[in-house]
Write an enzyme that holds these catalytic residues in place. Structure first.
Site, short mmCIF file in Angstrom:
data_model
loop_
_atom_site.label_atom_id
_atom_site.label_comp_id
_atom_site.label_asym_id
_atom_site.label_seq_id
_atom_site.Cartn_x
_atom_site.Cartn_y
_atom_site.Cartn_z
N GLN A 1 3.68 -6.78 -3.38
CA GLN A 1 3.45 -6.44 -1.97
C GLN A 1 4.65 -5.67 -1.41
O GLN A 1 5.46 -5.16 -2.17
CB GLN A 1 3.18 -7.71 -1.15
CG GLN A 1 1.78 -8.27 -1.29
CD GLN A 1 1.62 -9.21 -2.47
OE1 GLN A 1 2.55 -9.89 -2.88
NE2 GLN A 1 0.41 -9.25 -3.03
N ASP B 1 0.82 -1.22 0.00
CA ASP B 1 0.00 0.00 0.00
C ASP B 1 0.85 1.27 0.00
O ASP B 1 0.41 2.33 0.43
CB ASP B 1 -0.95 0.04 1.22
CG ASP B 1 -1.75 -1.24 1.38
OD1 ASP B 1 -2.27 -1.73 0.36
OD2 ASP B 1 -1.84 -1.75 2.51
N GLY C 1 -3.17 -5.00 -5.08
CA GLY C 1 -4.11 -4.04 -5.62
C GLY C 1 -3.40 -2.75 -5.91
O GLY C 1 -3.03 -2.01 -4.99
N HIS C 2 -3.11 -2.48 -7.20
CA HIS C 2 -2.39 -1.27 -7.57
C HIS C 2 -3.36 -0.28 -8.20
O HIS C 2 -3.95 -0.56 -9.25
CB HIS C 2 -1.26 -1.60 -8.55
CG HIS C 2 -0.14 -2.36 -7.90
ND1 HIS C 2 0.95 -2.83 -8.60
CD2 HIS C 2 0.07 -2.72 -6.62
CE1 HIS C 2 1.77 -3.45 -7.77
NE2 HIS C 2 1.25 -3.40 -6.57
N LYS D 1 3.04 1.86 -5.03
CA LYS D 1 3.85 1.29 -6.12
C LYS D 1 3.17 1.45 -7.47
O LYS D 1 3.81 1.68 -8.48
CB LYS D 1 4.12 -0.19 -5.84
CG LYS D 1 4.98 -0.46 -4.63
CD LYS D 1 5.27 -1.94 -4.46
CE LYS D 1 4.04 -2.76 -4.16
NZ LYS D 1 3.35 -2.37 -2.91
#
Length: 453
Positions: A238, A15, A50-51, A18
């Site tokens: 991650q 989070d 989740g990007h 990235k």
């Protein structure tokens, strides 16, 4: 034209931003190198990532687009690749690809390693069952996407279904063999493996055919990019402290997240790449696990509200703490970082920012991260606090006008560079870089593409 070779990895628990960092770098590389290719490569993790990026559509409208299984290169029309250590969810990937083609006409080259393992429904079912059956003290806090059971199958070898198997005409035979080996566990969950077999074969038939042309002997294809002077961005899914071996065990993911693993798994030489660590200026965690500098209403709760700190994959609310340079220093060391992208400096403007530079553990002060973060840790903070002001929130105008004013303000900082930033923020960065032993070269001051100094 300049070839760019970079690995961009998260330095905390994920989070960190990235997705935005990779999207901005890819956009910049493509603008400066017309006629040359750029590939964005995912090397670990799965659709538990989740990007989030903000993408401008052909009609001029800007939307938030989240990728889970696909690399962030999808949002800027770069080539994309899936490495052999990824937990590859073909349905999730295919769905994101179709969405990108519909929304912004994605037409980049797609490469999926034949060696990548395929994540299927039974991995998720096992994951959900295990988490729900544990006492609260034993929960990992997984995303329930099947990542742990998938990597167990990889290690077991005979229950691993590779992408090569998946697109083969022998996929039904391989799937039947694997389900038979897992019969005891699956039937213990009340799953009829014959019914599951028929459902999976039928549901995946179309996706298998659509994805089959993208199967590649990836390490050789990436070498072609390298040798042709094309650019490569390696993207972590991650963050460092979720690494299966060197993270905050047991509240970790199930893959090798650190940058050195990327080069080994993709067959690329570390010596040619820059490793860039993405650090959110304040640490957050989603799920279970200790956050040493966890803060209450005076800082953490304000940050969570301002930063809309909600997990992109699960929608779970994150917890936030004061900056923890002890964690960052170790992450820089483990990833062999060359540079740092610092994100979300705007979120904590006008707050008193304390900085942790050591831990007091049973009366002994250390600057090392202990194996067990559940030990009674008291953060040791610098006597100095930091504070900065970037802009006043627009008042007396509608939401659209306010957004335009803020974007113009951020744009001025971007044009004028580091020297234009508030003294408090520059002092923070200067002391940060000396402590962690790595230079900050970019500072994020907004959520949109290009809002980085």
């Amino acid at each position: 034209m300049t070839q760019v070779l970079e690995a961009i990895v998260g330095l905390i628990w994920g989070d960190e931003g990235k997705g935005k960092s990779v999207d901005e770098r890819a956009t910049e590389i493509k603008e400066k190198n017309p006629g040359k290719r750029l590939v964005v490569v995912r090397y670990q993790g799965g659709n538990n990532a989740g990007h989030s990026t903000h993408v401008t559509l052909p009609n001029g409208k800007t939307i938030k687009f989240v990728t889970h299984a696909a690399p962030t290169g999808l949002t800027n029309n770069s080539d994309i690749a899936i490495g052999p250590s990824v937990a590859f969810n073909p349905e999730s990937f295919f769905g994101e690809l179709m969405q990108a083609q519909d929304l912004f006409n994605y037409d980049g080259r797609i490469m999926i390693s034949e060696r990548a393992g395929v994540l299927l429904d039974y991995h998720k079912l096992i994951d959900i069952s295990r988490e729900s059956s544990k006492a609260p003290s034993g929960k990992i806090g997984t995303t329930a996407r099947g990542i742990g059971p998938f990597y167990e199958d990889n290690a077991r070898r005979v229950t691993r279904i590779t992408f090569h198997d998946y697109i083969s005409t022998l996929f039904p035979k391989k799937l039947k063999e694997v389900l038979e080996l897992k019969r005891h566990e699956l039937e213990g969950l009340g799953i009829n493996i014959n019914d599951l077999f028929l459902e999976l074969v039928g549901r995946h038939e179309h996706v298998r055919k659509e994805l089959a042309p993208f199967a590649k002997n990836l390490e050789y294809r990436l070498r072609e990019y390298l040798n042709n002077g094309d650019s490569i961005l390696i993207e972590g899914a991650q963050g460092t402290y979720l690494d299966v071996d060197l993270g905050s065990i047991p509240h970790v993911s199930s893959s090798h997240i650190l940058a050195p693993h990327a080069f080994a798994s993709l067959g690329l030489p570390r010596k040619l790449f820059r490793v860039i660590g993405v650090e959110k200026i304040y640490p957050t965690r989603v799920g279970d696990g200790i956050l040493p500098t966890l803060s209450g209403p005076e800082f953490g709760e304000i940050v969570v509200e301002r930063g809309v700190e909600v997990g992109a994959s699960t929608g779970r609310r994150r917890r936030a703490g004061y900056p923890d340079w002890v964690l960052i220093k170790r992450a820089v060391m483990l990833n062999d970082c060359d540079e740092i992208f610092l994100t979300r400096a705007d979120v904590i403007q006008d707050l008193d920012v304390k900085v942790c530079t050591g831990y007091n553990i049973n009366g002994r002060v250390t600057d090392e991260v202990p194996f067990d973060l559940s030990t009674i840790i008291s953060p040791v903070y610098l006597h100095q606090t930091f504070r900065w002001h970037l802009w006043d929130e627009p008042t007396g105008v509608d939401k659209e006008t306010a957004s335009r004013i803020l974007r113009e303000t951020r744009s001025r900082y971007v044009k004028e560079g580091f020297a234009s930033l508030p003294t408090g923020l520059l002092d923070f960065v200067s002391m940060h870089d000396k402590y962690v032993g790595c230079p900050t070269i970019e500072i994020g001051i907004g959520p949109h593409r290009g809002e980085t100094v």
